[in-house]
Every structure is written in structure tokens, then in C-alpha cells.
Design an enzyme around this catalytic site. Structure first.
Site, PDB file in Angstrom:
ATOM      1  N   GLY A 134     -31.080 -35.832 128.261  1.00  0.00           N
ATOM      2  CA  GLY A 134     -30.125 -35.189 127.356  1.00  0.00           C
ATOM      3  C   GLY A 134     -28.686 -35.600 127.632  1.00  0.00           C
TER       4      GLY A 134
ATOM      5  N   GLN B 175     -31.432 -27.640 123.673  1.00  0.00           N
ATOM      6  CA  GLN B 175     -32.094 -26.329 123.840  1.00  0.00           C
ATOM      7  C   GLN B 175     -32.888 -25.911 122.610  1.00  0.00           C
ATOM      8  OE1 GLN B 175     -32.597 -24.529 126.421  1.00  0.00           O
ATOM      9  NE2 GLN B 175     -31.188 -25.512 127.835  1.00  0.00           N
TER      10      GLN B 175
ATOM     11  N   CYS C 197     -25.716 -26.378 136.245  1.00  0.00           N
ATOM     12  CA  CYS C 197     -24.657 -27.249 136.745  1.00  0.00           C
ATOM     13  C   CYS C 197     -23.488 -26.456 137.297  1.00  0.00           C
ATOM     14  CB  CYS C 197     -24.158 -28.159 135.635  1.00  0.00           C
ATOM     15  SG  CYS C 197     -25.442 -28.586 134.474  1.00  0.00           S
TER      16      CYS C 197
HETATM   17  C1  LIG Z   1     -30.196 -29.521 129.839  1.00  0.00           C
HETATM   18  C2  LIG Z   1     -29.160 -29.779 128.824  1.00  0.00           C
HETATM   19  C3  LIG Z   1     -28.528 -31.023 128.727  1.00  0.00           C
HETATM   20  C4  LIG Z   1     -28.788 -32.140 129.712  1.00  0.00           C
HETATM   21  O1  LIG Z   1     -30.065 -32.685 129.572  1.00  0.00           O
HETATM   22  P1  LIG Z   1     -30.673 -33.529 130.803  1.00  0.00           P
HETATM   23  O2  LIG Z   1     -31.927 -34.082 130.257  1.00  0.00           O
HETATM   24  O3  LIG Z   1     -30.884 -32.550 131.905  1.00  0.00           O
HETATM   25  O4  LIG Z   1     -29.672 -34.578 131.144  1.00  0.00           O
HETATM   26  C5  LIG Z   1     -27.621 -31.226 127.722  1.00  0.00           C
HETATM   27  N1  LIG Z   1     -27.321 -30.248 126.849  1.00  0.00           N
HETATM   28  C6  LIG Z   1     -27.898 -29.032 126.899  1.00  0.00           C
HETATM   29  C7  LIG Z   1     -27.552 -28.008 125.882  1.00  0.00           C
HETATM   30  C8  LIG Z   1     -28.835 -28.755 127.892  1.00  0.00           C
HETATM   31  O5  LIG Z   1     -29.380 -27.551 127.953  1.00  0.00           O
END
Ligand SMILES: *Cc1c(COP(=O)(O)O)cnc(C)c1O
Length: 390
Positions: free
Chosen positions: A71, A179, A325
Site C-alpha cells: 500500500g 482499508q 506507525c
Molecule cells: C496499511 C495502510 C497503508 C500501507 O500499506 P502497506 O501495505 O502496509 O504499505 C496505506 N494506507 C492505509 C490507509 C493503510 O491502512
């Protein structure tokens, strides 16, 4: 002690059907998909089948889906890609104050490079109002990036309306739907977005693999240069097992989505109702209805989230104080500050995010344990005085 996991917005366990689909691609089907022998062609075919499945999950064609390293990378690719492609046209980007750090820190990086970024405020439920976006668009605006559902409070944004506002002024629209995808129906054509980020590990797939939808015709440069993989849009030998896992996870999400909502929503609602009923001075964050059905974010006045999390953990309950995070830092969540909560209240936040492996017993355990934890911590807290009106 059996773990009660209630942090599905941070990550999900891999569905056994997903790991099973992945295994052959870690073992005998190990070939490089760019090679020319038959084993390699089979691997290549598996990637394209996975692409079809992910495309189907978001209502689009396979050629509009790029497999990418998760993501965060999808967000980086979309935002930096547009910034680099259109810098001759303008230098202004609009996002919101409640985005994930993958978006916010990308925008801050671009600010250092000379771009201007507007961080739109949200209302007290965490909603970006289309009127507010309309006012912020300028002649130089090249991109609007607003998330589909917030990871901390679960609020769902009016993406269709927001994208329309951007398009009226000829501005590209990206949404971080990490999400939302896999939890609720997402159709990029109905939403009318130009780009959309998703991540497999948020819907029972493996970590480190995601997808970026880029509407056909939107030209953004690759950020990873090398071979011609992903039609030249993202170089590097493909994460084959991960991609196959993402495809299988997308397929399972399509099959199970409705059933999951039917199972998870009442559990979340029970948790919310009982905690609010049993603990004095609790606030529920996010929109009362336009909220992900699995997410409950509360603030418990007079104490800190970290203390509650430690005691929950001692009872085998895994939750979070906001985003994964931000945990470990002393700053309260930027999302809770953006919805207007004062620092001292934002510090007392707890996020429970439920998933398909939670049971009613899990919820009952939290309902039993948390009021007791809060009472203990408040008794020791210098910030808590039993108020007369409590
Ligand atoms: C978890 C998340 C990300 C990051 O995704 P990763 O695959 O962990 O890099 C980005 N945006 C939102 C809204 C998230 O919940």
C-alpha cells in the site's frame, strides 16, 4: 494464553486458502516469469490470473492494475508519479489532514522539492467535505488524493463526490483505498477515480504486495527503473508467490465479503455499546454510520492509550492506540487532532479493529477486562478526578 487479535486494520492473518495457493510458487513453480521455457510461461500465466482477480475485485480490467510492493508503495507511486509527470502543468497537490503517513510523508517530501501541498481539514467525524475541496482547487492543482476509509477511526469519505469536484476542474484524483478494498464493495468506475491503492495484507493476503489501479490513458512514469515488468510501469522480477496470494485473497474477499460484514458488524456494535455503557467518560470517534463495520476507536478520558494497551496485552488482547506507525511515539494521533480532539483526550485513544476470525467470546472478554483496566489506571492517574457529572 490464546491471543485475542483485534488489530485487523494493522494487518490480517493470511487466509489458509491463500497460503496454500502461494506454496507451489515458493517451491516447484519458482521460474522467472520473464524467461521463455514452459515453466516460466506457467508462472507468467499465474501472475496474469491474479491480476484478473484483483481487477475483478475493484471492477476494472487487468491492464489497469499494476502489482507493486504494498500500500505504501502504491501511494508513493501514484502521488510522485503524477507530480513528476505534470510538474510542467502545475505544482499544487491537495490531500487531507487525516491520510495515512504513506500519503502525508510523500507529500511532505514533494514540498521539499518545491511542490505546494494543501492539507484539507475534516469535520468532527473525519469527513472531507466536497465544498471544502472545491474551494481549495487552483489553476496549478495537478492532483487530489483523499483516502476512501480511514485506518484509525474508520470514517468513509464521499469519494465519488470528491472525484467529481476534482474532475470538474480537470484535476486527477487518487484514493488510498487500502482499508476499504476487501472489506466493502469498491468499484473504480462507479467511484470515477483515476488511481486507487490497495494492499493484500489488509484483506488476508501476504505482506509486501499491493496493487495500484491506474486508469488507462493516465500516464505516470515508473519510479523503479530496470526491466520491462508490469508493462514498464514497475521494474523488478515479480513477487510471484505474493502476487498469486493477492489474487487468491481478492477472490476469497469477493466470495466472503457480505458474510463477513454480517458477522463482524454486530460484534463491533456490541463491543461499542457495552464499553460505552460500562466505562464512564468514553468518546466514540469517527462517523456514527459512515464508518467501516469492523472499526471501533474510542478515547477514554483521564488516562493514556499506551497504559491500556499494555494491560490489555497482559490479558492476551492485541489492540492499538491508532495507527501502527504512530505507536511508540509520544505525539497523539494526527487523525484525532484533525477531528478536533484536544491533546489530552487524544492521548487516551484505543482502536479495536475486528476481522473474520473474531468470535463473540473475544468481544465478551474485552468487555469484561477493559472496564477493570480503566478503573485501575484512573485510580493511579494524576489527570483523572471523578467528576461530579461523570
Ligand atoms: C496499511 C495502510 C497503508 C500501507 O500499506 P502497506 O501495505 O502496509 O504499505 C496505506 N494506507 C492505509 C490507509 C493503510 O491502512
Amino acid at each position: 494464553m490464546k491471543e485475542i487479535y483485534m488489530d485487523y486494520n494493522a494487518t490480517t492473518p493470511v487466509d489458509p486458502g491463500v497460503s496454500e495457493a502461494m506454496l507451489p510458487y515458493l517451491r516447484e513453480k519458482f521460474h522467472n516469469p520473464s524467461s521463455i521455457y514452459s515453466g516460466a510461461k506457467e508462472v507468467k500465466k499465474a501472475i496474469e490470473e491474479a491480476r484478473e482477480k484483483v481487477a475483478r475485485l475493484i471492477g476494472t480490467k487487468p491492464k489497469e492494475v499494476i502489482f507493486i510492493g504494498g500500500g505504501s508503495e502504491a501511494d508513493n507511486h501514484a502521488i510522485k508519479g503524477v507530480a513528476f509527470a505534470l510538474r510542467g502543468k502545475g505544482n499544487h497537490i491537495i490531500t487531507s489532514a487525516i491520510e495515512h503517513h504513506a500519503v502525508l510523508h510523500t507529500c511532505q517530501f514533494l514540498e521539499k522539492m518545491g511542490f505546494e501541498v494543501t492539507y484539507l481539514p475534516v469535520n468532527r467525524y473525519g469527513i472531507v467535505e466536497p465544498e471544502v475541496l472545491k474551494e481549495a482547487i487552483r489553476e496549478e492543482t495537478i492532483l487530489v488524493s483523499i483516502m476512501m476509509a480511514n485506518n484509525e477511526i474508520g470514517t468513509m469519505e464521499p469519494i465519488k463526490e470528491l472525484a467529481e469536484v476534482a474532475h470538474e476542474r480537470g484535476v486527477l484524483f487518487h484514493t488510498d483505498a487500502v482499508q476499504a478494498v476487501g472489506k466493502i464493495p469498491v468499484n473504480v468506475k462507479e467511484l470515477g477515480v483515476d488511481m486507487l491503492s490497495l494492499s493484500a495484507h489488509k484483506f488476508y493476503g501476504p505482506k509486501g504486495v499491493g496493487g495500484l489501479y491506474v486508469r488507462w490513458g493516465v500516464k505516470i512514469p515508473s519510479l523503479i527503473h530496470g526491466g520491462g515488468q508490469e508493462r514498464g510501469r514497475r521494474a523488478g522480477t515479480e513477487n510471484v508467490a505474493g502476487i498469486v496470494g493477492a489474487g487468491r485473497a481478492a477472490e476469497i474477499a469477493m466470495e466472503e465479503m457480505d458474510e463477513e460484514e454480517r458477522k463482524i458488524r454486530p460484534l463491533r456494535d456490541k463491543l461499542e455499546k457495552e464499553l460505552v455503557g460500562r466505562i464512564p467518560q468514553v468518546i466514540v470517534n469517527g462517523h456514527p454510520e459512515k464508518r467501516l463495520y469492523n472499526t471501533l476507536n474510542i478515547c477514554v478520558k483521564g488516562i493514556e492509550g499506551e497504559g491500556m494497551l499494555a494491560l490489555l496485552d497482559m490479558n492476551g488482547i492485541s489492540a492499538s492506540s491508532g495507527s501502527a506507525c504512530t505507536s511508540g511515539s509520544l505525539e497523539p494521533s494526527h487523525v484525532l487532532l484533525a477531528i478536533g480532539l484536544p491533546h489530552e483526550i487524544a492521548h487516551g485513544s484505543l482502536r479495536f479493529s475486528l476481522g473474520k476470525y473474531n468470535t463473540e467470546e473475544d468481544v465478551d472478554k474485552v468487555i469484561e477486562v477493559l472496564p477493570w483496566i480503566v478503573e485501575r489506571l484512573r485510580a493511579m492517574s494524576p489527570f483523572w478526578k471523578e467528576k461530579e457529572d461523570a
